[in-house]
Design a protein around this motif. Structure first.
Motif, short mmCIF file in Angstrom:
data_model
loop_
_atom_site.label_atom_id
_atom_site.label_comp_id
_atom_site.label_asym_id
_atom_site.label_seq_id
_atom_site.Cartn_x
_atom_site.Cartn_y
_atom_site.Cartn_z
N LYS A 1 -11.63 126.51 -51.71
CA LYS A 1 -10.52 125.96 -52.51
C LYS A 1 -10.97 124.75 -53.30
O LYS A 1 -10.67 124.60 -54.48
CB LYS A 1 -9.37 125.53 -51.60
N ILE B 1 -15.66 131.29 -42.99
CA ILE B 1 -14.78 132.06 -42.12
C ILE B 1 -15.29 133.48 -42.22
O ILE B 1 -15.23 134.10 -43.27
CB ILE B 1 -13.32 131.99 -42.58
N LEU C 1 -13.52 138.21 -43.86
CA LEU C 1 -13.22 137.35 -45.00
C LEU C 1 -14.49 136.88 -45.71
O LEU C 1 -14.54 136.82 -46.92
CB LEU C 1 -12.42 136.12 -44.56
N GLU C 2 -15.49 136.52 -44.93
CA GLU C 2 -16.73 135.97 -45.51
C GLU C 2 -16.40 134.90 -46.54
O GLU C 2 -16.94 134.89 -47.63
CB GLU C 2 -17.55 137.08 -46.17
N GLN C 3 -15.48 134.04 -46.18
CA GLN C 3 -15.02 133.07 -47.17
C GLN C 3 -15.55 131.68 -46.87
O GLN C 3 -15.48 131.22 -45.74
CB GLN C 3 -13.49 133.05 -47.15
N ASN C 4 -16.07 131.06 -47.89
CA ASN C 4 -16.52 129.68 -47.76
C ASN C 4 -15.33 128.80 -47.41
O ASN C 4 -14.29 128.85 -48.08
CB ASN C 4 -17.15 129.25 -49.08
N ILE C 5 -15.47 127.98 -46.39
CA ILE C 5 -14.37 127.14 -45.95
C ILE C 5 -13.97 126.15 -47.05
O ILE C 5 -12.83 125.75 -47.15
CB ILE C 5 -14.76 126.41 -44.63
N ASN D 1 -8.62 122.95 -43.84
CA ASN D 1 -9.00 123.98 -44.80
C ASN D 1 -9.07 125.35 -44.15
O ASN D 1 -8.63 126.34 -44.71
CB ASN D 1 -10.38 123.67 -45.40
N ILE D 2 -9.66 125.40 -42.97
CA ILE D 2 -9.79 126.68 -42.26
C ILE D 2 -8.40 127.25 -41.98
O ILE D 2 -8.12 128.42 -42.27
CB ILE D 2 -10.57 126.49 -40.93
N GLU E 1 -3.21 131.92 -45.27
CA GLU E 1 -3.01 132.62 -46.54
C GLU E 1 -3.40 134.09 -46.43
O GLU E 1 -2.67 134.98 -46.87
CB GLU E 1 -3.84 131.97 -47.64
N ALA E 2 -4.58 134.32 -45.85
CA ALA E 2 -5.05 135.70 -45.70
C ALA E 2 -4.10 136.48 -44.79
O ALA E 2 -3.77 137.63 -45.06
CB ALA E 2 -6.47 135.71 -45.13
N GLU F 1 -5.56 126.67 -43.42
CA GLU F 1 -4.88 127.07 -44.66
C GLU F 1 -5.38 128.42 -45.17
O GLU F 1 -4.59 129.30 -45.52
CB GLU F 1 -5.13 126.04 -45.76
N LEU F 2 -6.70 128.57 -45.20
CA LEU F 2 -7.27 129.82 -45.73
C LEU F 2 -6.90 131.00 -44.85
O LEU F 2 -6.55 132.08 -45.34
CB LEU F 2 -8.80 129.69 -45.84
#
Ligand SMILES: Nc1nc2c(ncn2[C@@H]2O[C@H](COP(=O)(O)OP(=O)(O)OP(=O)(O)O)[C@@H](O)[C@H]2O)c(=O)[nH]1
Ligand SMILES: [Mg+2]
Ligand SMILES: [Zn+2]
Ligand SMILES: [Zn+2]
Ligand SMILES: [Zn+2]
Ligand SMILES: [Zn+2]
Ligand SMILES: [Zn+2]
Ligand SMILES: [Zn+2]
Lengths: 126, 280
Positions: free
Chosen positions: B78, A117, B71-75, A19-20, A26-27, A22-23
């Motif tokens: 999705k 992240i 990003l501060e994005q939750n892993i 998941n990490i 994408e970014a 992939e994200l």
């Protein structure tokens, strides 16, 4: 039996690692980056992640990706509980802690569940 | 607009009860079409916090440079997006979707077989089966009389929202039915993956030892109901029901409990009542 348990943990963190990757990819692609030189993760001590398993899984997951050469920084966030009665804050490693000041059982977390992240360093040619 | 840093952003979020900690909140800015975020300390009692505007790149373009992007994005973001889509679908069609999680062999399939045979006369029941290998459980469910899709995850030790999304497209979910999702037997990973379920049910059996809630707190923390199965074996095992309930209630004070035996039928009526109450 012990082998079975280890395998489960590794697999579980492997899907987190995938998941990490992939994200981040994408970014990175959305900003036309050539590659990623650094990834900063925030992992809470009560996030449900086995830290050693995640670092192992990450070394596998980055292979062949834009993150292949990235430095992966793990910011481990020590869980902090807060008492809902007296507002006292205290570090904890437990899913349940009585307030050390007033003994109230009404405590919750203000930190420690992070699975994030935080930032990425992108290398671009522009 | 944030009155203290003057960013003009309203949507900074803080998480807290009134008190004393310095929280961090994040503002998003746009520079040259690139979105950056930065944080500054934020005290929730007053707004005398220091500014900390750190933008870690220079604006010399036309050559290769490294850019820090926050990003501060939750892993798991999705998975959470797809889970919310599933949830919306379930709500719209009034399907009660239950995510059943447990260690291997706690009796999930046995409980479902019985529920389908008994409650299935009144309410349409459908099942998604998650196992690493084999169609065994799906075959048992089919024999019991419910439509079923088996997901084999191979090495994967949990179901995720996308798997459920794909599986439910193969089922004709009826309005006002119950969808049981039997997750892969594992008390660790499934707790992290929202499937879009209406309720999460954790099942333990009395043969497992009464330290399960202490060892696997996330599972008990994220569930709404705890079923304690195989009560017919209580006389033969060293399992303290009250101790387990107390330990589970510590990590989740709102957790409900039902003790039952999927084999003898003891306690099953309480489970059916719980289902019917949510279903109506
Ligand atoms: N004595 C007793 N045995 C039970 C009960 N419920 C299930 N079992 C037995 O426990 C074993 C496992 O039951 P399953 O229903 O297959 O368990 P499961 O949780 O679906 O197992 P996995 O899908 O492999 O994780 C079987 O031998 C069942 O007959 C019960 O209430 N009492
Ligand atoms: Mg089963
Ligand atoms: Zn898993
Ligand atoms: Zn207190
Ligand atoms: Zn502010
Ligand atoms: Zn600002
Ligand atoms: Zn406070
Ligand atoms: Zn720039």
């Amino acid at each position: 039996m012990a082998i079975f348990v280890t395998k489960i943990l590794v697999m579980h963190e492997l899907s987190i690692a995938v998941n990490i990757v992939e994200l981040v990819e994408e970014a990175a692609r959305s900003q036309q980056a050539e590659n990623v030189s650094k990834v900063v993760l925030e992992i809470g001590t009560l996030s449900g992640i086995e830290f050693d398993a995640l670092t192992f899984a990450m070394t596998e997951a980055v292979k062949g990706s834009l993150l292949q050469k990235a430095e992966i920084v793990y910011d481990i966030i020590q869980a902090v509980g807060v008492c809902e009665e007296c507002c006292h804050e205290f570090p904890t490693d437990d899913y349940f802690t009585v307030c050390p000041v007033c003994n109230s059982m009404h405590t919750s977390f203000i930190k420690g569940k992070e699975l994030k992240i935080k930032s990425i360093d992108l290398v671009t040619n522009d | 607009m944030c009155g203290t840093c003057g960013c003009g952003e309203d949507d900074h979020i803080t998480y807290r009860i009134p008190g004393e900690v310095n929280l961090t909140h994040v503002h998003t800015h746009t520079h040259d079409g690139l979105t950056h975020s930065h944080e500054h300390a934020h005290h929730h009692h007053d707004h005398n916090h220091p500014e900390a505007h750190q933008h870690t790149h220079e604006h010399e373009h036309g050559h290769s440079h490294t850019h820090t992007v926050t990003l501060e994005q939750n892993i798991l973001s999705k998975n959470e997006l797809i889970a919310e889509r599933n949830r919306g679908y379930f709500e719209g069609s009034q399907v009660l979707a239950l995510n059943l999680v447990s260690s291997p062999g706690s009796g999930k399939t046995t409980l479902l077989e019985r529920t389908i045979a008994e409650l299935g006369k009144k309410i349409d029941c459908t099942v998604i089966e998650g196992d690493q290998q084999t169609m065994n459980d799906a075959e048992r469910i089919q024999k019991a009389g419910a439509p079923v899709v088996q997901i084999n995850t191979g090495n994967g030790c949990h179901l995720d929202a996308l798997m459920v999304n794909k599986a439910m497209k193969q089922l004709e979910l009826k309005r006002k039915s119950i969808l049981f999702i039997e997750n892969v037997g594992n008390l660790v990973c499934p707790s992290l993956f929202d499937l879009g379920e209406s309720r999460r049910v954790v099942i333990i059996s009395v043969t497992e030892g009464d330290d399960k809630p202490a060892k696997y707190p996330t599972m008990f923390e994220t569930a709404q109901l705890c079923i304690i199965n195989k009560t017919d074996l209580l006389p033969y095992v060293d399992f303290d029901l009250d101790k387990v309930k107390a330990a589970a209630a510590r990590v989740n004070p709102r957790l409900e409990f039902i003790s039952l035996s999927a084999k003898t039928g003891e306690g099953l009526q309480e489970w059916y009542n719980w289902l019917q109450k949510l279903h109506s």
